[in-house]
Every structure is written in structure tokens, then in C-alpha cells.
Write a protein that holds these residues in place. Structure first.
Motif, PDB file in Angstrom:
ATOM      1  N   ASP A  81       0.844  -1.199   0.000  1.00  0.00           N
ATOM      2  CA  ASP A  81       0.000   0.000   0.000  1.00  0.00           C
ATOM      3  C   ASP A  81       0.886   1.257   0.000  1.00  0.00           C
ATOM      4  O   ASP A  81       0.643   2.206  -0.749  1.00  0.00           O
ATOM      5  N   THR A  82       1.924   1.230   0.833  1.00  0.00           N
ATOM      6  CA  THR A  82       2.864   2.352   0.898  1.00  0.00           C
ATOM      7  C   THR A  82       3.576   2.539  -0.442  1.00  0.00           C
ATOM      8  O   THR A  82       3.749   3.662  -0.922  1.00  0.00           O
ATOM      9  N   LEU A  83       3.970   1.419  -1.062  1.00  0.00           N
ATOM     10  CA  LEU A  83       4.651   1.481  -2.357  1.00  0.00           C
ATOM     11  C   LEU A  83       3.753   2.100  -3.421  1.00  0.00           C
ATOM     12  O   LEU A  83       4.209   2.917  -4.242  1.00  0.00           O
ATOM     13  N   ALA A  84       2.477   1.742  -3.401  1.00  0.00           N
ATOM     14  CA  ALA A  84       1.541   2.290  -4.392  1.00  0.00           C
ATOM     15  C   ALA A  84       1.404   3.800  -4.231  1.00  0.00           C
ATOM     16  O   ALA A  84       1.385   4.546  -5.218  1.00  0.00           O
ATOM     17  N   VAL A 113      -1.397   6.164   9.449  1.00  0.00           N
ATOM     18  CA  VAL A 113      -0.535   5.447  10.398  1.00  0.00           C
ATOM     19  C   VAL A 113       0.915   5.678   9.993  1.00  0.00           C
ATOM     20  O   VAL A 113       1.189   6.166   8.899  1.00  0.00           O
ATOM     21  N   SER A 114       1.846   5.317  10.894  1.00  0.00           N
ATOM     22  CA  SER A 114       3.261   5.478  10.578  1.00  0.00           C
ATOM     23  C   SER A 114       3.681   4.559   9.423  1.00  0.00           C
ATOM     24  O   SER A 114       3.336   3.373   9.401  1.00  0.00           O
ATOM     25  N   ASP A 128       2.423   9.425   5.872  1.00  0.00           N
ATOM     26  CA  ASP A 128       1.701   9.112   7.114  1.00  0.00           C
ATOM     27  C   ASP A 128       0.312   9.759   7.110  1.00  0.00           C
ATOM     28  O   ASP A 128      -0.662   9.153   7.577  1.00  0.00           O
ATOM     29  N   GLU A 129       0.232  10.980   6.582  1.00  0.00           N
ATOM     30  CA  GLU A 129      -1.064  11.673   6.538  1.00  0.00           C
ATOM     31  C   GLU A 129      -2.049  10.948   5.638  1.00  0.00           C
ATOM     32  O   GLU A 129      -3.241  10.853   5.929  1.00  0.00           O
ATOM     33  N   ILE A 130      -1.557  10.417   4.510  1.00  0.00           N
ATOM     34  CA  ILE A 130      -2.441   9.707   3.575  1.00  0.00           C
ATOM     35  C   ILE A 130      -2.882   8.360   4.164  1.00  0.00           C
ATOM     36  O   ILE A 130      -4.057   7.997   4.098  1.00  0.00           O
TER      37      ILE A 130
END
Length: 211
Positions: A95-98, A117-118, A112-114
Motif C-alpha cells: 500500500d505504501t509502495l503504491a 498510520v506510521s 503518514d497523513e495519507i
């Protein structure tokens, strides 16, 4: 042999011997021809292999050209070569990579805002697997690190360039399994590459443990 046929065959041989994508400019230089002619011959090769419907296809990928195996044999090939190295990503890391892929360059705070969470452990994991890298610093107080994707990311997702990414609307229509390439295994745990030197991470990612 006709010169055009010879040059086309030379390009084909160069690509066959390379395990990495070769840029158009390098292919043209190696064959002693202009880039426009090289692109024309490479387009013909791409079409030749598509029409043949054999085990190989030629694709423009990660900023260069590379032979890949035909997708229709992927299931049996994955079984035969099951020990081949595959990257392991958690759903949170994927998810972070996307988000990085679509929003880059982006800071950790913006991530983190999107996500709500950290994302620190996810970004560190992605950097250890060479899918993400630091691409600069944002010109705001504190000059936070900006993150973007790498050529390895393009290779894993079979993309020539970032603009080849599916649109957000197209992604929403895909099932999670369809969006994830076979070179990536999705798990529940966020893991670091054990061989990665964590001291090379930006300072904001070095605090605390990732075990």
C-alpha cells in the motif's frame, strides 16, 4: 544478407545475451545506427515475437528493452522455478509502495497523513529491497527526505516508465491479486532485506528497531 536484416538480427542477439534491459541509445550505438532506425527495428522485433506467440516476448521495460517469458506460461514456470528469489511485501508495505509510486516525490510525513498510520517501517523495508530510494529533500523547514521509486520497481511491475502505471480508476477495478506481480509475495509481516546495511537509511528511518 541484407543490411537491415543483419542489423535487426544483431539487435536481437544483443538483447538475448543481456539479463537486464538495454536502453535504446546503447542498442543504437552498439549496432552503429541512429536511434530512430533502432526504434523502428525494435518495434518490428516486438511485433515479430507477438505474432509468433512463442515462449519469449520483447518488451520496452524500465527504460530499456528486454526479452521476457510469455505470460501464458507463467504458472508452470513459477512451479518449475519455485526457488527463484521473490520479494516479500506485507499488504501495508505494498500500500505504501503504491502511494509513493503515484504521489512521488513524497515525504514520510505526507505518506503518514495519507495512510493515517506510521509508514516508517514500510519505507525502510522498501528501501532495503531497492524498490524505493531517497530522491532529494523538500525545500521546507527541516528539509525532509523525498522518496520515489527505482528501476527495480519498474522491473518488478513490468513497466517501461512511470506513466505506464494504470490510472487510479483502473487500479480500483483490479482485484488485489491482479495488481500484484508474480515477483512479489504478499504476507502479513513487514520484513527488511537481512543483507541491507541499515546505516545507509535516511536518519528519520534509522530510529528504533525493525525486527
Amino acid at each position: 544478407m541484407e543490411e537491415r536484416t543483419y542489423t535487426k538480427g544483431l539487435l536481437e542477439a544483443l538483447l538475448f545475451l543481456s539479463s537486464d534491459p538495454i536502453k535504446l541509445s546503447a542498442l543504437a550505438k552498439s549496432a552503429g545506427i541512429e536511434k530512430t532506425e533502432a526504434r523502428e527495428l525494435l518495434d518490428e522485433l516486438i511485433l515479430d515475437y507477438e505474432e509468433k506467440e512463442g515462449g519469449f516476448l520483447l518488451r520496452e521495460i524500465a527504460g530499456g528493452y528486454q526479452f521476457i517469458t510469455n505470460q501464458k506460461y507463467s504458472e508452470i514456470l513459477a512451479h518449475i522455478f519455485k526457488d527463484k528469489k521473490r520479494e516479500t511485501l506485507s499488504r501495508g508495505t505494498l500500500d505504501t509502495l503504491a502511494i509513493i509510486a503515484y504521489k512521488q516525490p513524497i515525504t514520510l510525513t505526507e505518506l503518514d497523513e495519507i495512510r493515517g498510520v506510521s509508514s516508517r517501517a514500510m519505507v525502510a523495508s522498501l528501501m532495503s529491497k531497492k524498490l524505493v530510494k531517497a530522491v532529494g529533500q523538500k525545500e521546507v523547514p527541516g528539509r525532509p527526505t523525498l522518496y520515489g521509486t527505482t528501476n527495480e520497481f519498474l522491473l518488478h511491475f513490468g513497466l517501461s516508465k512511470l506513466t505506464d502505471l494504470p490510472t487510479p480508476v483502473e487500479v480500483k477495478e483490479l482485484k488485489f491479486e491482479e495488481f500484484t506481480p508474480e515477483s512479489i509475495i504478499v504476507t502479513d509481516e513487514t520484513e527488511m532485506n537481512p543483507d541491507f546495511d541499515k546505516s545507509t537509511l535516511p536518519a528519520e528511518l534509522q530510529e528504533g528497531s525493525y525486527e
